[in-house]
Design a protein around this motif. Structure first.
Motif, PDB file in Angstrom:
ATOM      1  N   GLU A  79      24.485  27.953  22.236  1.00 54.21           N
ATOM      2  CA  GLU A  79      23.584  27.701  23.362  1.00 54.21           C
ATOM      3  C   GLU A  79      23.131  26.258  23.255  1.00 54.21           C
ATOM      4  O   GLU A  79      22.485  25.876  22.279  1.00 54.21           O
ATOM      5  N   ALA A 117      24.975  26.546  27.966  1.00 53.43           N
ATOM      6  CA  ALA A 117      24.217  27.688  28.482  1.00 53.43           C
ATOM      7  C   ALA A 117      23.376  27.247  29.683  1.00 53.43           C
ATOM      8  O   ALA A 117      22.528  26.384  29.532  1.00 53.43           O
ATOM      9  N   GLN A 118      23.633  27.836  30.869  1.00 53.32           N
ATOM     10  CA  GLN A 118      24.643  28.847  31.161  1.00 53.32           C
ATOM     11  C   GLN A 118      25.620  28.311  32.180  1.00 53.32           C
ATOM     12  O   GLN A 118      25.653  27.099  32.416  1.00 53.32           O
ATOM     13  N   GLY A 127      24.969  38.111  26.544  1.00 50.92           N
ATOM     14  CA  GLY A 127      23.703  37.459  26.243  1.00 50.92           C
ATOM     15  C   GLY A 127      23.797  36.916  24.842  1.00 50.92           C
ATOM     16  O   GLY A 127      24.756  37.221  24.119  1.00 50.92           O
ATOM     17  N   GLY A 128      22.762  36.116  24.491  1.00 49.42           N
ATOM     18  CA  GLY A 128      21.493  35.947  25.146  1.00 49.42           C
ATOM     19  C   GLY A 128      20.528  37.082  24.850  1.00 49.42           C
ATOM     20  O   GLY A 128      20.837  38.107  24.257  1.00 49.42           O
ATOM     21  N   ASN A 129      19.277  36.809  25.239  1.00 49.58           N
ATOM     22  CA  ASN A 129      18.216  37.787  25.016  1.00 49.58           C
ATOM     23  C   ASN A 129      18.557  39.153  25.600  1.00 49.58           C
ATOM     24  O   ASN A 129      18.147  40.193  25.072  1.00 49.58           O
ATOM     25  N   ASN A 181      21.536  38.101  18.739  1.00 50.98           N
ATOM     26  CA  ASN A 181      21.117  36.860  19.390  1.00 50.98           C
ATOM     27  C   ASN A 181      19.693  36.511  18.991  1.00 50.98           C
ATOM     28  O   ASN A 181      18.791  37.346  19.094  1.00 50.98           O
ATOM     29  N   SER A 235      16.899  29.771  16.398  1.00 46.49           N
ATOM     30  CA  SER A 235      16.956  29.596  17.841  1.00 46.49           C
ATOM     31  C   SER A 235      16.410  28.245  18.272  1.00 46.49           C
ATOM     32  O   SER A 235      16.252  27.987  19.458  1.00 46.49           O
ATOM     33  N   GLU A 259      25.176  35.210  30.956  1.00 45.56           N
ATOM     34  CA  GLU A 259      24.224  36.249  30.556  1.00 45.56           C
ATOM     35  C   GLU A 259      23.764  36.997  31.795  1.00 45.56           C
ATOM     36  O   GLU A 259      23.688  36.424  32.892  1.00 45.56           O
ATOM     37  N   HIS A 314      21.145  26.905  18.413  1.00 42.79           N
ATOM     38  CA  HIS A 314      20.703  26.874  19.805  1.00 42.79           C
ATOM     39  C   HIS A 314      19.747  25.712  19.990  1.00 42.79           C
ATOM     40  O   HIS A 314      18.815  25.536  19.185  1.00 42.79           O
TER      41      HIS A 314
END
Length: 501
Positions: free
Chosen positions: A292, A350-351, A70-72, A172, A214, A27, A242
């Motif tokens: 994740e 991650a990551q 990403g990811g955020n 995401n 999440s 990310e 996640h």
């Protein structure tokens, strides 16, 4: 000495191994990309600015699929900013991590990086601030051979052949209030379904991942999956999971049993997905993309002042330094993913570099392996063929969080083509070595080809810039194989792997 017995039945097959289970995640966050995989001024940098010393460790780690960008970060990303001449690319604010993005690494560069590492690119699209049109444009740019506006633009940018990206994430963590453009399950399910339908109109063979929860602690967990899948079930192939774990309040006993929570997470999402499928009378089964997962000391980061208020380029963020205990837990989480490989078809640690990562770098200097590097790399290398579910007979210990937890966890793999097999084990006891007898007669193994363990008298020992090799794999001494019985003694708080031939 405490003992355990394990029986491995060659017919107890969970699933053939899909190499995507050993994926990772890059990310645009902190120093993952810039000063991580990309540092033009480094002595090992290639013509694209990628550090070749990092690439060699990524190969050793055995990452097979890389989720990107990403990811955020993806929820505010304009992919067009990262293609074309580098000198023309705009600098943007990244609201997710409060940093500046130079866009010097974008789709084309990252696709070339994936090729150098031998990994498959798994692309995420922005459904936070953008939507269907941008997703279709990116799909055309990356995958259409030639003859259209965007495929010709890719060719003009130096990529004659399409990237043929097969796996795509539809946004995401869209359930999270921290996410730019986050939505209700109903709103997200609708936009995800429409985006998926449009993308599959362009290529019906794409594999699409819809956002699940999440985290299992989210107040909407379970209901989010149900609502999203009721909209999108027939258009998607995977739903994401996640999960991050950390030791809290000095409760190492509970932390060492973190995989029990991951098991609960998987079982809940599978049950929810199958409920929706049955309700819709669908013939398909939704797979899980655990895209994740890792150890992340999130509580400490949230309590710190590391938030970048100055809008910097590539600030140091989320650079956890991992202990032996962290690595043992990570190895156990990977065991759990394999034991559920019939439904967890893909996973991404991650990551990858610097940011909660198995690989660390110093600008202009060294690259080194964190403790968590070792169980991942060995499992990726040894696990071949099919996953086998063992029968484990062992005592339990009490935990505050998870109740009674087995002292030993394990999984096995076997490859009919090569005749090789492997067993992966964890001893969760803080005080006792455990002698384990494993019936491997069904594997027709005759020799131990490899026996390694990750263990240290100091469970909090770490590899750092100053002491990069403090922790590493050790030979698992004393392992024997006779008359189909593999006998091994597992040290306290340890992860171990044995290769058989």
């Amino acid at each position: 000495m405490t003992t355990a017995t394990i029986a491995i039945d060659r017919t107890a097959v969970v699933a053939p191994i899909n190499r995507r289970i050993f994926g990772s995640f890059v990310e645009h966050l902190g120093r993952c990309v810039y000063d991580g995989i990309y540092e033009p001024g480094h002595p090992t940098a290639n013509e694209d600015g990628f550090r070749l010393d990092v690439i060699e460790l990524v190969k050793e780690l055995g990452s097979t699929t890389i989720r990107y960008p990403g990811g955020n970060f993806v929820s505010g990303y304009r992919w067009e900013d990262g293609v074309g001449p580098r000198e023309d690319r705009p600098v943007r604010r990244d609201l997710a991590w409060h940093a500046l993005e130079s866009n010097q690494v974008g789709t084309d560069e990252f696709a070339r990086w994936c090729k150098l590492t031998g990994s498959e690119l798994m692309m995420a699209v922005n459904l936070g601030t953008r939507g269907i049109e941008a997703a279709l444009d990116l799909l055309e740019y990356t995958n259409h051979p030639s003859g259209t506006a965007l495929s010709e633009k890719r060719i003009a940018n130096g990529a004659t052949e399409p990237y043929d990206i097969r796996m795509w994430c539809l946004g995401n963590e869209m359930d999270g209030p921290w996410q730019t453009g986050y939505m209700t399950a109903d709103d997200y399910g609708k936009i995800a379904a429409r985006t998926a339908q449009a993308m599959k109109a362009a290529d019906k063979n794409l594999e699409l991942v819809v956002c699940g929860s999440s985290g299992s602690a989210m107040p909407t967990f379970g209901d989010w999956e149900r609502t999203v899948l009721e909209h999108s079930y027939e258009h998607v192939d995977y739903i994401s999971c996640h999960a991050y774990y950390q030791e809290r309040g000095g409760d190492l006993d509970s932390y060492l049993a973190s995989s029990l929570e991951m098991q609960y997470f998987i079982e809940t999402v599978v049950a929810t997905a199958d409920h929706v499928g049955n309700k819709l009378r669908s013939k398909k089964k939704i797979q899980l993309s655990f895209d994740e997962w890792n150890i992340w000391y999130l509580d400490e980061h949230q309590a710190s002042d590391e938030v970048n208020e100055g809008w910097e380029f590539a600030p140091r963020q989320l650079e956890d330094v991992y202990s032996v205990a962290d690595a043992v837990v990570l190895g156990n989480l990977l065991i759990t993913l394999l034991k559920n490989h019939d439904r967890v078809g893909s996973a991404s640690l991650a990551q990858l570099v610097n940011v909660i990562a198995p690989i660390m770098t110093e600008p202009g200097g060294a690259v080194w392996r964190q403790t968590t590097f070792f169980p991942f790399s060995v499992t990726s290398r040894l696990a071949r063929g099919e996953v086998l579910r063992p029968r484990i007979d062992v005592g339990t210990y009490a935990t505050k969080v998870h109740g009674d937890a087995p002292l030993v966890d394990a999984v096995a793999t076997a490859d009919a083509e090569t005749g090789s097999s492997a067993v992966f084990l964890v001893n969760r006891s803080q005080t006792e070595s455990i002698e384990v007898s494993i019936d491997v007669s069904g594997l027709e193994a005759s020799t131990i080809t490899e026996a390694v363990t990750l263990h240290d008298d100091d469970v909090y020992a770490k590899n750092t810039l100053e002491d990069q090799n403090r922790v590493g794999l050790r030979d698992l001494s004393g392992a024997t194989l006779a008359d189909g019985i593999l006998t091994v003694t597992l040290p306290p708080v340890s992860w171990s792997a044995l290769g058989l031939g």
